[in-house]
Design a protein around this motif. Structure first.
Motif, short mmCIF file in Angstrom:
data_model
loop_
_atom_site.label_atom_id
_atom_site.label_comp_id
_atom_site.label_asym_id
_atom_site.label_seq_id
_atom_site.Cartn_x
_atom_site.Cartn_y
_atom_site.Cartn_z
N TYR A 279 -0.88 9.52 6.67
CA TYR A 279 -1.18 8.18 7.13
C TYR A 279 -2.65 8.11 7.56
N ARG A 280 -3.22 6.90 7.49
CA ARG A 280 -4.54 6.66 8.08
C ARG A 280 -4.40 5.57 9.14
N GLN A 281 -5.03 5.82 10.27
CA GLN A 281 -4.95 4.88 11.39
C GLN A 281 -6.35 4.46 11.80
N GLU B 159 -4.93 -0.30 15.58
CA GLU B 159 -3.89 -0.60 14.59
C GLU B 159 -2.88 0.55 14.51
N VAL C 146 -1.03 3.63 8.72
CA VAL C 146 -0.66 3.05 7.43
C VAL C 146 -0.41 4.18 6.46
N LEU C 147 0.73 4.14 5.79
CA LEU C 147 1.12 5.20 4.87
C LEU C 147 0.17 5.27 3.68
N GLY D 48 6.34 -7.20 7.42
CA GLY D 48 5.93 -6.05 8.18
C GLY D 48 6.66 -5.94 9.50
N THR E 277 6.81 2.04 8.16
CA THR E 277 5.90 0.92 8.36
C THR E 277 5.77 0.71 9.85
N SER F 232 1.41 -2.89 15.04
CA SER F 232 0.02 -2.68 15.45
C SER F 232 -0.11 -2.12 16.86
#
Lengths: 109, 113
Positions: A35-37, A41, A44-45, B3, B103, B106
């Motif tokens: 994942y990148r974050q 936020e 995100v996969l 989401g 998923t 935030s």
């Protein structure tokens, strides 16, 4: 003690350089995810790898799952400032998803 | 946009106060999760719900309770907040127990003073 150890913890490079970050464990995973974050936020996969030895490419990012399904690497070619972020690996073992603490990457223009 | 939606985004509590963090997903996922993220420690699982009507403890459940209200909604409650619960909280959802990835929402940045 983290089940998944990520290295390095921090990495600061210039735009255009290549880099590799690592995710290691003594446990065998049925799948492993990256994942990148970005700040403020949620993660995100980027990719899921399932098969030992599997290699997946996503544009300039190359992900590899170790043959024994205990480790993984993420290689970025020609890094760009937009690649800046926290990279997390996560492994699924016995329906339990565990996350590493992450590698914080900064790419300077 | 499809989401995971979390509310609130930020919250400051005094020690001993209670609050509920809300989470809703519109992807028809069966599984939902609550994590906390602290510097240097990665994401740690608080509670999860594998399917509607079930909830289970994760790695760090003490001081928290959850409710899976329906398939879409999964709330996290702090009954008596403590400074050690200062953290960023993330809700996530997944199909197939996470085999194909989570998923995430935030996040909620919670400070307990």
């Amino acid at each position: 003690t983290q089940l998944l150890e990520q290295s390095p913890q921090f990495l600061s490079i210039q735009e255009g350089e290549n880099l590799t970050v690592y995710c290691n464990s003594s446990s065998v995973f049925s799948s492993l995810q990256w994942y990148r974050q970005e700040p403020g936020e949620g993660p995100v996969l980027l990719v899921t790898v399932v098969t030992g030895g599997e290699v997946k490419k996503l544009k300039r990012l190359t992900f590899q799952f170790g043959d024994a399904r205990k480790d993984s690497s993420l290689h970025i070619t020609a890094a760009q400032p937009g690649d800046t972020g926290l990279y997390l690996c996560a492994g699924l073992v016995n329906n339990d998803m565990r996350f590493g603490a992450g590698t914080r990457l900064t790419v300077k223009p | 946009n499809a989401g995971v939606t979390q509310t609130p985004k930020f919250q400051v509590l005094k020690t001993g106060q209670s609050m509920t963090l809300q989470c809703a997903q519109d992807m028809n996922h069966n599984s939902m999760y609550w994590y906390r993220q602290d510097p240097g420690m990665g994401l740690r699982l608080i509670y999860y719900s594998a399917s509607e009507g079930t909830t289970d403890k994760g790695e760090v459940p003490n001081g928290y309770n959850v409710s899976r209200l329906n398939k879409r909604e999964f709330s996290l409650r702090l009954e008596s907040a403590a400074p050690s619960q200062t953290s960023v909280y993330f809700c996530a959802s997944a199909s197939h127990r996470g085999n194909y990835g989570y998923t995430f929402g935030s996040g909620t940045r919670l400070t307990v003073v």
